[in-house]
Design an enzyme around this catalytic site. Structure first.
Site, short mmCIF file in Angstrom:
data_model
loop_
_atom_site.label_atom_id
_atom_site.label_comp_id
_atom_site.label_asym_id
_atom_site.label_seq_id
_atom_site.Cartn_x
_atom_site.Cartn_y
_atom_site.Cartn_z
CG ASP A 100 -2.19 0.65 1.09
OD1 ASP A 100 -2.24 1.70 0.42
OD2 ASP A 100 -3.19 0.14 1.62
CG ASP A 201 -4.17 5.98 0.91
OD1 ASP A 201 -5.05 5.19 1.27
OD2 ASP A 201 -4.04 7.11 1.41
CD GLU A 243 -8.56 4.87 -1.55
OE1 GLU A 243 -9.45 4.55 -0.75
OE2 GLU A 243 -7.54 5.50 -1.21
CG HIS A 317 -8.83 -0.57 4.85
ND1 HIS A 317 -8.70 -0.64 3.49
CD2 HIS A 317 -8.31 0.62 5.21
CE1 HIS A 317 -8.11 0.46 3.05
NE2 HIS A 317 -7.88 1.24 4.07
CG ASP A 318 -11.05 2.95 4.06
OD1 ASP A 318 -10.51 2.92 5.17
OD2 ASP A 318 -10.45 3.29 3.02
C1 NOJ Z 1 -7.72 5.83 2.19
C2 NOJ Z 1 -7.45 4.67 3.08
O1 NOJ Z 1 -8.04 3.53 2.52
C3 NOJ Z 1 -7.98 5.02 4.44
O2 NOJ Z 1 -8.00 3.93 5.32
C4 NOJ Z 1 -7.14 6.15 4.98
O3 NOJ Z 1 -7.68 6.60 6.19
C5 NOJ Z 1 -7.10 7.33 4.00
N1 NOJ Z 1 -6.92 6.93 2.64
C6 NOJ Z 1 -5.98 8.27 4.35
O4 NOJ Z 1 -4.76 7.68 4.03
#
Ligand code: NOJ
Length: 540
Positions: A100, A201, A243, A317-318
């Site tokens: 990542d 990210d 992403e 994970h989000d």
């Molecule tokens: C996206 C990530 O998936 C998330 O978990 C993170 O908090 C934010 N970007 C900031 O890096």
């Protein structure tokens, strides 16, 4: 320009959130050795790559998305030797490791930032985004993604720094060529270690123009990405995934241009953000508009066909757990988990399975004291102070909080689900005694075995990777149906998305075809689809 092998078009990626996957030393936090110990499980599932959420050195303000050293491993996860071993051992299991990359910001404890805040003439000052000002008079009204203003005052400098996420995640200044060069050198160093790819990210936020109020999709975004790709990724045969919360189909053709000038694929969210009130935040809940979901998936499938490549996912994970979100985590948990998997894995793109999704793991319903996520906790405080009721806030957290996905992986029915021998950093979902890997691996009819079968099918039939997409029954309020076709074969996917039985007349012409997979013990004889029933047929 080097043409990458595109092996990732037939690949399935598994996402590991390391702190919640497997603890090996009893400190209650998952670690790299824990992952190594579970490689047999992952090989059995049949995945090709692991996307590893960040394990770099970090103060863990945002669980590792705040990096203080890109070229070291946080001691809570192990050390560089463990990481090298993971890359090697995973390779022996035919699995590549996708790191990542958090390139929009660092931790405020990163040496670059520590230097940067020493003075305006420090060589690292310009690594970040600063604006002169007066205390209490913010440069503008931009907000941070985790609540509060996007500007933080540094009195010694008489300046504000810009942060799109927490105060401890200052944004990097991509306008500075030295920043870009330092990032490329770091990436090349990881490539040398044999990693199989990178997940980028919030890459759509690197080209910010805060004075214009621009955070995502800045004017120089694709220029920066093309340089990044040329200087690094194109020197290897990697899977790269960007992403991009703000991506539409047109922009995604750039991100995933088949000429390899940017990334292998885009990871966009349009389908997964539909159950919220328009123009509001994810916490402002609304029912899923099912026909809109069809419209969105149809548009992306056709839009990128032959000119781009998508990631296929329900969870990460989000995001909350899909079986609790759009399935049924009660009576029809297994059926609905399999139905959602069928719908997704029949599409064109690269499927991502988030740890535990292959077991049908569910959301957790905790009280506020048991949550750990900075986003959830900030929102809770903010909304309480705005006068929202605790009941409403908790309902939003139970539905959408990121910790739903971050509870420990449920391996077996021993204490703490076999995740740790210590005290887990976040509570284990109490349903682990019923939902766990030990009760599913090699057990016919389990959600795990179903995922395994879907992965096998994708490897066996080229139509999964190359077939064109046609949506069927567009206006039907219960059934999601589509065909994929590549000249050699036609694949039909039919899914009853809800909990009532419905008739599906188009099954009349398909009944005699080869039934590749279905989610009930016995395939029904007629054209009725039972609650959450899903089938895939092949016609050659
Ligand atoms: C996206 C990530 O998936 C998330 O978990 C993170 O908090 C934010 N970007 C900031 O890096």
């Amino acid at each position: 320009m080097k043409q990458p092998g595109k092996w990732w078009k037939n690949a399935v990626v598994y996402q590991i959130y390391p702190r919640s996957f497997q603890d090996s030393n009893g400190d209650g936090i998952g670690d790299i050795r824990g992952i190594i110990n579970r490689l047999d499980y992952l090989e059995k599932l049949g995945i090709d790559a692991i996307w590893l959420s960040p394990v770099y050195r970090s103060p863990q303000d945002d669980n590792g998305y705040d990096i203080s050293d890109y070229q070291d491993i946080d001691p809570m996860f192990g050390n560089l030797e463990d990481m090298e071993k993971l890359i090697r051992k995973a390779g022996e299991h035919h699995i590549r490791i996708v790191m990542d990359l958090v390139l929009n910001h660092t931790s405020d404890e990163h040496p670059w930032f520590q230097e940067a805040r020493k003075g305006k003439d420090n060589p690292f000052h310009d690594y970040y985004v600063w604006r002169d000002g007066e205390e209490g008079e913010l440069p503008n009204g931009l907000r941070s993604g985790f609540g509060g203003p996007a500007w933080e005052w540094v009195p010694e400098l008489g300046q504000y720094y810009f942060h799109q996420f927490s105060v401890k995640q200052p944004d990097l200044n991509w306008e500075n060529p030295k920043v870009r060069r330092a990032i490329y050198d770091m990436i090349l160093w990881w490539m040398d270690k044999g990693v199989g790819g990178f997940r980028l990210d919030v890459i759509d936020q690197i080209a910010k123009e805060p004075d214009q109020g621009i955070t995502g999709n800045g004017p120089k975004l694709h220029e920066f990405i093309r340089e990044l790709s040329r200087e690094t990724f194109q020197k290897g045969d990697l899977i790269t995934v960007g992403e991009a919360w703000g991506a539409d189909v047109e922009r995604s053709k750039l991100y995933s241009n088949p000429d390899g000038s940017e990334f292998s694929m885009v990871f966009q969210f349009e389908h997964i953000g539909l159950d919220q009130q328009e123009g509001k935040e994810k916490w402002d809940l609304a029912p899923l508009p099912f026909l809109k979901l069809k419209e969105v998936i149809d548009r992306w499938q056709r839009g990128l066909y032959g000119c781009g490549w998508n990631s296929l996912f329900w969870d990460n994970h989000d995001l909350p757990r899909i079986v609790s979100r759009w399935g049924n985590d009660g009576t029809y948990r297994a059926e609905s988990a399999k139905m959602l998997a069928t719908l997704l894995h029949g599409l064109q793109g690269t499927p991502y399975i988030y740890q535990g999704e292959e077991l049908g793991m569910t959301n957790a319903r905790y009280d506020i004291g048991d949550y750990r996520d900075i986003e959830t906790l900030n929102m809770y405080r903010e909304r309480i102070s705005m006068g929202y009721s605790k009941k409403d806030i908790m309902e939003s957290i139970h539905a959408k909080g990121r910790d739903n996905a971050r509870t420990p992986m449920q391996w077996d029915d021993s204490p703490n689900a076999g995740f740790t021998e210590g005290t887990p950093w976040i509570k284990v979902n109490p349903n682990y005694s019923v939902i766990n890997a030990a009760s599913q691996v090699d057990v016919p009819g389990s959600v795990f075995e179903y995922y395994r079968a879907l992965i096998r099918l994708r490897k066996e039939y080229p139509v999964f990777a190359d077939g064109c997409f046609q949506l069927l029954m567009r206006e039907d309020g219960d059934i999601f149906a589509y065909v994929r076709e590549n000249g050699e074969s036609r694949l039909l996917v039919v899914c009853n998305f809800f909990g009532r039985s419905v008739d599906c007349p188009l099954l009349k012409e398909w009944k005699a075809k080869e039934l590749l997979i279905h989610n009930y013990d016995e395939a029904g004889p007629g054209t009725m689809l039972r609650p959450y029933e899903a089938r895939m047929y092949l016609h050659r």
